[in-house]
Write a protein that holds these residues in place. Structure first.
Motif, mmCIF file in Angstrom:
data_model
loop_
_atom_site.group_PDB
_atom_site.id
_atom_site.type_symbol
_atom_site.label_atom_id
_atom_site.label_comp_id
_atom_site.label_asym_id
_atom_site.label_seq_id
_atom_site.Cartn_x
_atom_site.Cartn_y
_atom_site.Cartn_z
ATOM 1 N N ALA A 177 0.831 -1.202 0.000
ATOM 2 C CA ALA A 177 0.000 0.000 0.000
ATOM 3 C C ALA A 177 0.866 1.253 0.000
ATOM 4 O O ALA A 177 0.594 2.217 -0.735
ATOM 5 C CB ALA A 177 -0.932 -0.014 1.207
ATOM 6 N N ARG A 178 1.915 1.270 0.817
ATOM 7 C CA ARG A 178 2.797 2.442 0.875
ATOM 8 C C ARG A 178 3.486 2.677 -0.466
ATOM 9 O O ARG A 178 3.579 3.818 -0.936
ATOM 10 C CB ARG A 178 3.842 2.255 1.973
ATOM 11 C CG ARG A 178 3.296 2.328 3.391
ATOM 12 C CD ARG A 178 4.427 2.335 4.403
ATOM 13 N NE ARG A 178 3.920 2.315 5.759
ATOM 14 C CZ ARG A 178 3.767 1.204 6.484
ATOM 15 N NH1 ARG A 178 4.100 0.023 5.970
ATOM 16 N NH2 ARG A 178 3.291 1.275 7.714
ATOM 17 N N ARG A 179 3.990 1.593 -1.060
ATOM 18 C CA ARG A 179 4.731 1.753 -2.315
ATOM 19 C C ARG A 179 3.812 2.173 -3.457
ATOM 20 O O ARG A 179 4.206 2.966 -4.318
ATOM 21 C CB ARG A 179 5.483 0.459 -2.636
ATOM 22 C CG ARG A 179 6.605 0.202 -1.642
ATOM 23 C CD ARG A 179 7.433 -1.013 -1.958
ATOM 24 N NE ARG A 179 8.491 -1.176 -0.961
ATOM 25 C CZ ARG A 179 9.350 -2.186 -0.940
ATOM 26 N NH1 ARG A 179 9.289 -3.133 -1.867
ATOM 27 N NH2 ARG A 179 10.265 -2.263 0.009
ATOM 28 N N ARG A 180 2.606 1.672 -3.477
ATOM 29 C CA ARG A 180 1.664 2.093 -4.508
ATOM 30 C C ARG A 180 1.284 3.562 -4.305
ATOM 31 O O ARG A 180 1.117 4.308 -5.270
ATOM 32 C CB ARG A 180 0.431 1.207 -4.503
ATOM 33 C CG ARG A 180 0.660 -0.170 -5.112
ATOM 34 C CD ARG A 180 -0.640 -0.791 -5.581
ATOM 35 N NE ARG A 180 -0.418 -2.052 -6.257
ATOM 36 C CZ ARG A 180 -0.074 -2.188 -7.525
ATOM 37 N NH1 ARG A 180 0.130 -1.107 -8.271
ATOM 38 N NH2 ARG A 180 0.076 -3.380 -8.067
ATOM 39 N N ALA A 181 1.131 3.972 -3.050
ATOM 40 C CA ALA A 181 0.810 5.371 -2.774
ATOM 41 C C ALA A 181 1.936 6.291 -3.237
ATOM 42 O O ALA A 181 1.697 7.361 -3.812
ATOM 43 C CB ALA A 181 0.541 5.564 -1.284
ATOM 44 N N GLN A 182 3.166 5.862 -3.013
ATOM 45 C CA GLN A 182 4.314 6.665 -3.452
ATOM 46 C C GLN A 182 4.373 6.758 -4.975
ATOM 47 O O GLN A 182 4.685 7.808 -5.534
ATOM 48 C CB GLN A 182 5.599 6.055 -2.906
ATOM 49 C CG GLN A 182 5.750 6.191 -1.400
ATOM 50 C CD GLN A 182 6.846 5.310 -0.836
ATOM 51 O OE1 GLN A 182 7.515 4.561 -1.568
ATOM 52 N NE2 GLN A 182 7.040 5.374 0.480
#
Length: 391
Positions: A177-182
């Motif tokens: 989730a964090r990497r997709r948000a970035q």
């Protein structure tokens, strides 16, 4: 404009899956997580199986949901491996198969025979997403898989069953989730806010207070497990949901490779899960409220069941004990959907949390963000008869 498109209360498997789904849709997502003692995800080392042993499969809609959720693991793991290749491997999930066994208990034997008969028919296997005929095993053949099992057991082997570490899967979901948000920084965003979130039911825009901070969202998803009933009480709605304590014991067989052993499950009490560095045995089913203690009686119950099933584990090293509070409803089915305008819930997964949580968290988040909930899940609606308006 609201601070977030979606505020998720609860950071377990359901909440983490919902966060990933929200970010995929380009939403600004906040996960508010109190880190409460007894969260089921933290304790869970679970079986991911399309075949229920305790319901008689009398509801095709329920069987279909289980099968769909197991199938979702395939695409989800592929996504997690692509986003987080360093985290790939059996530490998260492994399809190892399942031995469903029974001794001389008539009720357990009847349940085993019912599962065997169901999976002996092509239409029965199709209903569960099982492609390979089950294999009947007993005695010596069983002990080829698990030498520690007692000799009078008989059972079946189901190939399409896996086991998963709840905490590991949770961490990988949040990493994705964090990497997709970035990667979607122009639209999506993800913020994890530690603390207990208090939902303001009176404000026209959903508002959550976390300590001294107040945040607003276009929608709120309650993924707080057994604690969801208290959250919903603020809307004048009483939900029949309660915590069921599950205690587990982690063991190690020194010098033994146990990571690829099949799951051992029973229609009665007790299961064995093999991992690279341990064996997990469990679990109790205790209706004791929000009491997340590990107790002597609970541990005795778990070990008695495990050693009755597999006497050869008597010399195993005890590594640790864990406890989780599973959210249970009176009819044994989850609650997924809207409970008020812009307020949604996904809870009540019981012992099926690690099997159902990833897909149901995904669907609940997408519904909160405006997608239609699939009609096939109508029977899981929070508006079904077990929920009633409070006086």
């Amino acid at each position: 404009m609201a601070d977030f498109d979606l505020i998720i209360l609860g950071g377990g498997i359901v909440g983490a899956s919902a966060a990933l789904a929200g970010v995929r849709k380009g939403a600004r997502v906040a996960v508010v997580d109190a880190g409460l003692a007894g969260r089921a995800t933290d304790a869970g080392a679970g079986i991911v199986s399309p075949v229920a042993l305790d319901r008689g499969e009398q509801r095709p809609d329920w069987t279909s949901v289980i099968t769909e959720c197991v199938g979702y693991y395939r695409s989800l793991l592929a996504e997690l491996d692509a986003v987080d290749p360093a985290g790939a491997g059996s530490a998260t999930f492994e399809q190892v198969g399942e031995l469903v066994v029974a001794g001389n208990n008539p009720h357990e034997l009847a349940a085993l025979d019912a599962v065997t008969e169901r999976l002996s028919r092509p239409e029965g296997r199709r209903a569960h997403g099982v492609t390979k005929p089950v294999e009947t095993v007993d005695g010596t053949d069983l002990r080829k898989y698990w030498p520690e099992l007692r000799g009078d057991l008989r059972g079946i082997f189901i190939a399409e069953v896996g086991r998963v570490v709840g905490s590991r899967l949770h961490d990988r979901l949040m990493t994705a989730a964090r990497r997709r948000a970035q990667a979607q920084s122009d639209s999506a965003g993800l913020e994890v806010i530690p603390g207990a979130g208090m939902l303001d039911a009176q404000h026209p825009v959903p508002r959550v207070r976390v300590g001294h901070r107040v945040i607003e969202g276009r929608a709120v998803l309650l993924a707080t497990g057994a604690w969801a009933g208290a959250d919903l009480a603020g809307f004048g709605v009483q939900v029949d949901i309660r915590p069921i304590r599950g205690q587990l014991v982690h063991l190690r067989l020194d010098g033994q490779q146990t990571g690829m052993r099949p799951v051992v499950n029973t229609p009665g009490a007790g299961y064995l899960l093999g991992f690279d560095d341990r064996i997990v045995v469990g679990a109790t089913h205790e209706d004791v409220g929000f009491d997340a203690r590990v107790t002597a009686g609970g541990q005795q119950s778990v070990l008695n069941a495990a050693l009755n099933l597999a006497p050869g584990l008597s010399g195993a090293t005890v590594l640790e004990t864990r406890v989780g509070l599973r959210p249970a409803t009176s009819d044994g089915l989850p609650l997924v959907g809207a409970v008020a305008p812009a307020i949604h819930v996904a809870t009540g997964l019981g012992a099926w949390g690690l099997t159902l949580g990833p897909l149901l968290g995904d669907l609940a988040a997408r519904h909160a963000l405006g997608d239609q909930m699939p009609a096939r899940l109508d029977f899981l609606s929070p508006g079904r008869p077990l929920m009633k308006e409070s006086a």
